[in-house]
Design an enzyme around this catalytic site. Structure first.
Site, PDB file in Angstrom:
ATOM      1  N   ASP A 146      29.232  32.804  44.542  1.00 15.69           N
ATOM      2  CA  ASP A 146      28.660  32.695  42.996  1.00 15.69           C
ATOM      3  C   ASP A 146      28.495  34.213  42.498  1.00 15.69           C
ATOM      4  OD1 ASP A 146      28.527  30.003  43.158  1.00 15.69           O
ATOM      5  OD2 ASP A 146      26.379  30.019  43.900  1.00 15.69           O
ATOM      6  N   LYS A 147      28.279  34.423  41.241  1.00 17.43           N
ATOM      7  CA  LYS A 147      28.304  35.716  40.763  1.00 17.43           C
ATOM      8  C   LYS A 147      27.005  36.575  41.392  1.00 17.43           C
ATOM      9  CE  LYS A 147      27.609  38.002  36.271  1.00 17.43           C
ATOM     10  NZ  LYS A 147      27.578  37.990  34.946  1.00 17.43           N
TER      11      LYS A 147
END
Length: 307
Positions: A146-147
């Site tokens: 995830d970012k």
């Protein structure tokens, strides 16, 4: 080759380069010849070869690459191209003919969600990086972080390796460990969470304790230390589902610090408290066991000491 007479709307011109919107179907070289006034044909070809032309967020080097109306083209300037050699928010820690292993910072996307977004990602930076050696080189996504999750990531350098890794992931990858800083004092020293995950129309994952047609997710955790406000956990993935750790931490009542999507109350770290610490796998070509580790971010331990 006959010059195309198409025009483009210039939607932004910043330090990183010039963005253009294609107004009619054509191919890349004639498009560039019509837009890059004052540049010779050879200079434009060199710009292509160096990987400074991006179509819908992907570096393109082929002169005859087809363009369709509405696509966006980035002509990256030399200064930005040179600065990218340092790579932003990622560090290559291992590379061979088949694989690249990187360490990603929090806040850096693994890959663009929309191919027309020009946000810098780990994937498009690595694509430009390998194309400095040869314009036909490519990078293939094997798994994602995830970012806001930092840590170790693995990419393939050819389609065969990508397929091998994805089709045999459970046999090849023997350990995936994360470090999670979660809210509250986790009472159990260790545990296993098993559930079935489904995704809503708003792209949020939901957990069910019974098989409801979703994907089974299994997460093991061990408490390292903690205080009354926070706990630091080692988290081992038996399966690799989207947002798996984040959902499971919320499920046991201890959401990951900063993860408001999955129940966190605050964000003292100014990021999500999740870090991909260790990746161990058997190299599909050499058979050698490869182990890569990344230090737990100092912010995690600092928050534990402050409370």
């Amino acid at each position: 080759m006959k010059k195309s007479n198409q025009k483009a709307n210039k939607i932004s011109k910043q330090n990183q380069g010039q963005y253009l919107v294609v107004q009619e179907d054509t191919t890349l070289l004639p498009f560039l010849l019509s837009e890059m006034k004052g540049k010779s044909r050879n200079a434009i070809k060199s710009t292509l070869t160096r990987g400074q032309i991006f179509v819908d967020n992907e570096a393109i080097t082929q002169h005859n690459h087809p363009l369709t109306k509405g696509q966006r083209v980035l002509i990256q300037d030399n200064k930005m191209a040179m600065s990218e050699q340092a790579l932003v928010g990622i560090e290559v820690i291992y590379e061979d003919d088949d694989l690249i292993v990187i360490e990603k910072e929090s806040g850096m996307l693994s890959i663009a969600g929309n191919p027309r977004d020009f946000e810098v990602t780990a994937h498009n930076q690595l694509m430009a990086y390998v194309r400095r050696h040869h314009p036909k080189n490519r990078i293939y996504v094997v798994h994602r972080l995830d970012k806001d999750t930092s840590g170790i990531m693995l990419f393939a350098k050819n389609e065969k390796m990508k397929a091998t890794l994805q089709e045999n992931w459970k046999e090849i990858v023997t350990e995936r460990m994360y470090t999670a800083l979660v809210e509250g004092n986790v009472k159990k020293q260790s545990g296993t969470i098993t559930s079935w995950l489904t995704e809503s129309k708003t792209f949020k994952m939901y957990s069910s304790s019974f098989d409801n047609g979703g994907k089974q997710a299994i997460t093991h955790y061990k408490k390292i230390r903690g205080n009354k406000n926070y706990s630091l956990l080692e988290v081992m993935l038996e399966t690799g589902r989207k947002n798996q750790i984040r959902v499971h931490m919320e499920e046991i009542g201890h959401p990951i610090v900063g993860d408001k999507k999955y129940g966190a109350h605050g964000n003292p770290l100014k990021r999500v408290g999740l870090h991909a610490t260790t990746l161990v796998f058997k190299h599909p070509v050499t058979g050698k066991q490869m182990k890569f580790t990344s230090k737990v971010p100092k912010k995690f331990n600092k928050l534990l000491k402050e409370n």
